[in-house]
Design a protein around this motif. Structure first.
Motif, PDB file in Angstrom:
ATOM      1  N   ASN A  99       0.800  -1.225   0.000  1.00 52.60           N
ATOM      2  CA  ASN A  99       0.000   0.000   0.000  1.00 52.60           C
ATOM      3  C   ASN A  99       0.831   1.272   0.000  1.00 52.60           C
ATOM      4  N   TYR A 100       2.149   1.147  -0.137  1.00 52.19           N
ATOM      5  CA  TYR A 100       3.020   2.324  -0.073  1.00 52.19           C
ATOM      6  C   TYR A 100       2.653   3.353  -1.139  1.00 52.19           C
ATOM      7  N   LEU A 101       2.287   2.898  -2.320  1.00 49.07           N
ATOM      8  CA  LEU A 101       1.958   3.797  -3.425  1.00 49.07           C
ATOM      9  C   LEU A 101       0.459   4.065  -3.524  1.00 49.07           C
ATOM     10  N   GLY A 102      -0.279   3.680  -2.482  1.00 52.84           N
ATOM     11  CA  GLY A 102      -1.727   3.833  -2.507  1.00 52.84           C
ATOM     12  C   GLY A 102      -2.384   2.508  -2.856  1.00 52.84           C
ATOM     13  N   PRO A 103      -3.646   2.366  -2.545  1.00 51.28           N
ATOM     14  CA  PRO A 103      -4.337   1.093  -2.800  1.00 51.28           C
ATOM     15  C   PRO A 103      -4.435   0.786  -4.292  1.00 51.28           C
ATOM     16  N   GLN A 104      -4.096  -0.451  -4.629  1.00 50.33           N
ATOM     17  CA  GLN A 104      -4.225  -0.942  -6.012  1.00 50.33           C
ATOM     18  C   GLN A 104      -3.538  -0.028  -7.030  1.00 50.33           C
ATOM     19  N   HIS A 124       2.565  -9.079  -9.593  1.00 51.00           N
ATOM     20  CA  HIS A 124       1.189  -9.116 -10.104  1.00 51.00           C
ATOM     21  C   HIS A 124       0.177  -9.482  -9.007  1.00 51.00           C
ATOM     22  N   ARG A 125       0.651 -10.072  -7.935  1.00 50.07           N
ATOM     23  CA  ARG A 125      -0.235 -10.385  -6.822  1.00 50.07           C
ATOM     24  C   ARG A 125      -0.656  -9.118  -6.074  1.00 50.07           C
ATOM     25  N   TYR A 126       0.254  -8.139  -6.016  1.00 51.11           N
ATOM     26  CA  TYR A 126      -0.005  -6.967  -5.175  1.00 51.11           C
ATOM     27  C   TYR A 126      -0.189  -5.663  -5.947  1.00 51.11           C
ATOM     28  N   PHE A 127       0.106  -5.667  -7.254  1.00 50.00           N
ATOM     29  CA  PHE A 127      -0.023  -4.438  -8.039  1.00 50.00           C
ATOM     30  C   PHE A 127      -0.664  -4.724  -9.383  1.00 50.00           C
ATOM     31  N   ARG A 128      -1.304  -3.713  -9.911  1.00 47.95           N
ATOM     32  CA  ARG A 128      -1.653  -3.739 -11.323  1.00 47.95           C
ATOM     33  C   ARG A 128      -0.423  -3.287 -12.103  1.00 47.95           C
ATOM     34  N   TYR A 141       7.728   6.395  -6.297  1.00 49.80           N
ATOM     35  CA  TYR A 141       8.158   5.040  -6.651  1.00 49.80           C
ATOM     36  C   TYR A 141       8.453   4.257  -5.384  1.00 49.80           C
ATOM     37  N   LEU A 142       8.365   2.961  -5.505  1.00 58.42           N
ATOM     38  CA  LEU A 142       8.657   2.040  -4.406  1.00 58.42           C
ATOM     39  C   LEU A 142       9.949   1.312  -4.725  1.00 58.42           C
ATOM     40  N   GLY A 143      10.909   1.340  -3.785  1.00 52.80           N
ATOM     41  CA  GLY A 143      12.162   0.625  -3.952  1.00 52.80           C
ATOM     42  C   GLY A 143      12.224  -0.572  -3.019  1.00 52.80           C
ATOM     43  N   SER A 169      12.861   4.732  -1.573  1.00 52.66           N
ATOM     44  CA  SER A 169      11.471   4.903  -2.000  1.00 52.66           C
ATOM     45  C   SER A 169      11.070   6.356  -1.790  1.00 52.66           C
ATOM     46  N   PHE A 170      10.082   6.798  -2.563  1.00 53.24           N
ATOM     47  CA  PHE A 170       9.617   8.189  -2.481  1.00 53.24           C
ATOM     48  C   PHE A 170       8.128   8.207  -2.744  1.00 53.24           C
ATOM     49  N   ASN A 171       7.348   8.846  -1.834  1.00 56.82           N
ATOM     50  CA  ASN A 171       5.900   8.905  -2.029  1.00 56.82           C
ATOM     51  C   ASN A 171       5.360  10.329  -2.165  1.00 56.82           C
ATOM     52  N   GLY A 172       6.271  11.272  -2.383  1.00 54.38           N
ATOM     53  CA  GLY A 172       5.862  12.663  -2.548  1.00 54.38           C
ATOM     54  C   GLY A 172       6.035  13.498  -1.299  1.00 54.38           C
ATOM     55  N   GLU A 173       6.010  12.857  -0.142  1.00 54.30           N
ATOM     56  CA  GLU A 173       6.137  13.576   1.128  1.00 54.30           C
ATOM     57  C   GLU A 173       7.346  13.126   1.945  1.00 54.30           C
ATOM     58  N   SER A 174       7.802  11.900   1.710  1.00 50.82           N
ATOM     59  CA  SER A 174       8.940  11.379   2.473  1.00 50.82           C
ATOM     60  C   SER A 174       9.765  10.447   1.603  1.00 50.82           C
TER      61      SER A 174
END
Length: 383
Positions: free
Chosen positions: A45-50, A79-83, A258-260, A267-272
Motif C-alpha cells: 500500500n506504499y503507493l496507494g491502494p491498487q 502481479h499479486r499486489y499491483f496492477r 516510486y517504491l524501492g 522509495s519516495f511517495n511525494g512527502e517522504s
C-alpha cells in the motif's frame, strides 16, 4: 503512474569505481529473492491502494545474475499486489558476460522488454583497469545477441574520463556504440568515490585521474557525436533517439512516486523518502523472520522538496520551472537570486525562457553540480 525499483545486490566481482551496495557472495541470493517478494506484501500500500505500475526496473548489483525461476517468482509477487500497465516499461540491468545466447532467450521469454547493458568500454585495457568481468568482444556480442533475440529497446552504459594519453579511445568507443544502433545511451564521467578501489588508490597516490579539462573535452566530444547521430540529450548523462527516453528514470527526474525494494533501495511517495538498510543478512532476517522492513524514513521539509526539484529538474533538457518552484514549493528564485540568474545567462551557462524555465546550456552542464549548490543556498534562506 508510479514505478517499482528492485535492487539485486549481487556481483561476480567488484568494479574499481563502484560504491553501490552489493555482495560477491551468492550464498543468500535465493533467500534475498524470497525476502523481496515478502517485502512486496509488506509494502503493497506504499503507493496507494491498487496502484498501477507504469515502470519496473531491476537494478543493482547485477540483476542478470537472477535465474529465470527467480525472475518468475518476483513477477508473480508483483502481479499479486499491483496492477501493471499493459505497456509498462520493464527494464533489467545486465552485464555482457551474463548475456549468453541461452540467457538472452530466457529473458526474451520473460516480461522484461528493455535491457540496460553495462558495457562501460570497448577497449580491453580500460575494462581491465576498471576490473570489469567481461571482455571487449563480449561488449559487442552481448548487444548483438539481445537484438537477435528480439530486444529492440536497449540501452548501453559507457564511462568517459578514464586515464588515457589522448581522446582516441573515447572516440573509438563512441563510434562502436553508434554502430550498434541502440536507441539509448547512458554516458557517465568516471567518478572517484572514497570507499572504492580507485578511491583508495588515489589516496595512496597509485591512481591519477585525468585533469578536469580532459574530462570536459570528452563530454564535449560526446555532445557533438550525439548531435551528429540525431540523438537527443534529455538529461546530463542520458541520450536517446527521439521518443526513446528511459520512462523509469525520467519519472525520477519529474518527482513521480516510486517504491524501492531490497537492501539499500530508496522509495519516495511525494512527502517522504525511505532508505532500506544496506546489509543483505540483516535485511533478509528482518523481512522474513520479523516481517518488517529495516528502513529509515526521512520526512521532507519544504526546503528539501525545493532542493530535490532543483537537483533533478536542472539536469534535464526540460529545465527548472521557476513558476512551479515559486507557486508550489514557496521559493522565488527570480526575486532572491536575480543577480545570479542574470550572471548564468550572460556567462552563457543557462537560458531563461519567456515562461520562466531555467535551462542549462551545453557549457552550463559542465558546471551543473556547482550551479545547483549555488541555487540551494536560496532555498535554504527562504525557510
Amino acid at each position: 503512474m508510479p514505478g517499482l525499483y528492485l535492487h539485486i545486490p549481487f556481483c561476480k566481482q567488484a568494479c574499481h569505481y563502484c560504491d553501490f551496495h552489493f555482495s560477491t557472495s551468492m550464498a543468500l541470493k535465493s533467500r534475498l529473492v524470497e525476502a523481496i517478494t515478502q517485502e512486496l506484501a509488506l509494502r503493497a500500500n506504499y503507493l496507494g491502494p491498487q496502484a498501477t505500475l507504469e515502470t519496473i526496473y531491476f537494478g543493482g548489483g547485477t540483476p542478470s545474475l537472477l535465474t529465470g525461476a527467480e525472475l518468475n517468482q518476483i513477477f508473480e509477487a508483483i502481479h499479486r499486489y499491483f496492477r501493471v500497465a499493459a505497456d509498462a516499461e520493464i527494464t533489467l540491468e545486465a552485464n555482457p558476460d551474463d548475456l549468453t545466447a541461452s540467457k538472452v532467450q530466457e529473458l526474451a521469454a520473460s516480461p522484461i522488454n528493455r535491457l540496460s547493458i553495462g558495457l562501460q568500454s570497448f577497449h580491453e585495457p580500460h575494462l581491465r583497469l576498471m576490473n570489469r568481468a567481461h571482455s571487449a568482444p563480449e561488449s559487442t556480442a552481448a548487444v548483438r545477441l539481445a537484438q537477435a533475440a528480439g530486444f529492440e529497446n536497449i540501452s548501453i552504459d559507457l564511462i568517459y574520463g578514464v586515464p588515457a594519453p589522448d581522446h582516441r579511445i573515447w572516440e573509438q568507443d563512441l563510434a562502436q556504440a553508434f554502430a550498434l544502433q541502440v536507441p539509448h545511451l547512458s554516458c557517465y564521467a568516471l567518478t572517484i568515490e572514497p570507499d572504492t578501489v580507485f578511491g583508495r588508490q588515489l589516496k595512496k597516490g597509485t591512481f591519477r585521474p585525468p585533469p578536469d579539462e580532459f574530462v570536459a573535452g570528452q563530454f564535449e566530444m560526446l555532445l557533438a557525436e550525439i548531435a551528429r547521430h540525431s540523438y537527443q540529450q534529455y538529461e546530463i548523462s542520458n541520450f536517446s533517439q527521439p521518443g526513446r527516453e528511459s520512462r523509469h528514470n525520467s519519472a525520477y527526474w519529474r518527482g513521480v512516486p516510486y517504491l524501492g525494494l531490497g537492501p539499500s533501495a530508496h522509495s519516495f511517495n511525494g512527502e517522504s523518502r525511505q532508505y532500506t538498510l544496506a546489509n543483505n543478512p540483516q535485511y533478509v532476517t528482518a523481512v522474513l523472520e520479523r516481517q518488517e522492513v529495516p528502513a529509515t524514513i526521512e520526512h521532507l521539509s519544504p526546503t528539501d522538496r525545493a532542493n530535490e526539484y532543483l537537483m533533478t529538474s536542472l539536469r534535464t533538457t526540460r529545465g527548472t520551472d521557476l513558476r512551479h518552484l515559486r507557486s508550489t514549493l514557496g521559493v522565488d528564485l527570480q526575486s532572491q537570486r536575480t543577480d545570479y540568474l542574470t550572471y548564468l545567462q550572460t556567462s552563457g551557462w543557462a537560458t531563461l525562457s519567456p515562461d520562466d524555465v531555467l535551462i542549462l546550456t551545453d557549457k552550463g552542464k559542465l558546471l551543473a553540480d556547482q550551479i545547483t549548490l549555488e541555487l540551494f543556498q536560496a532555498t535554504d534562506s527562504a525557510t
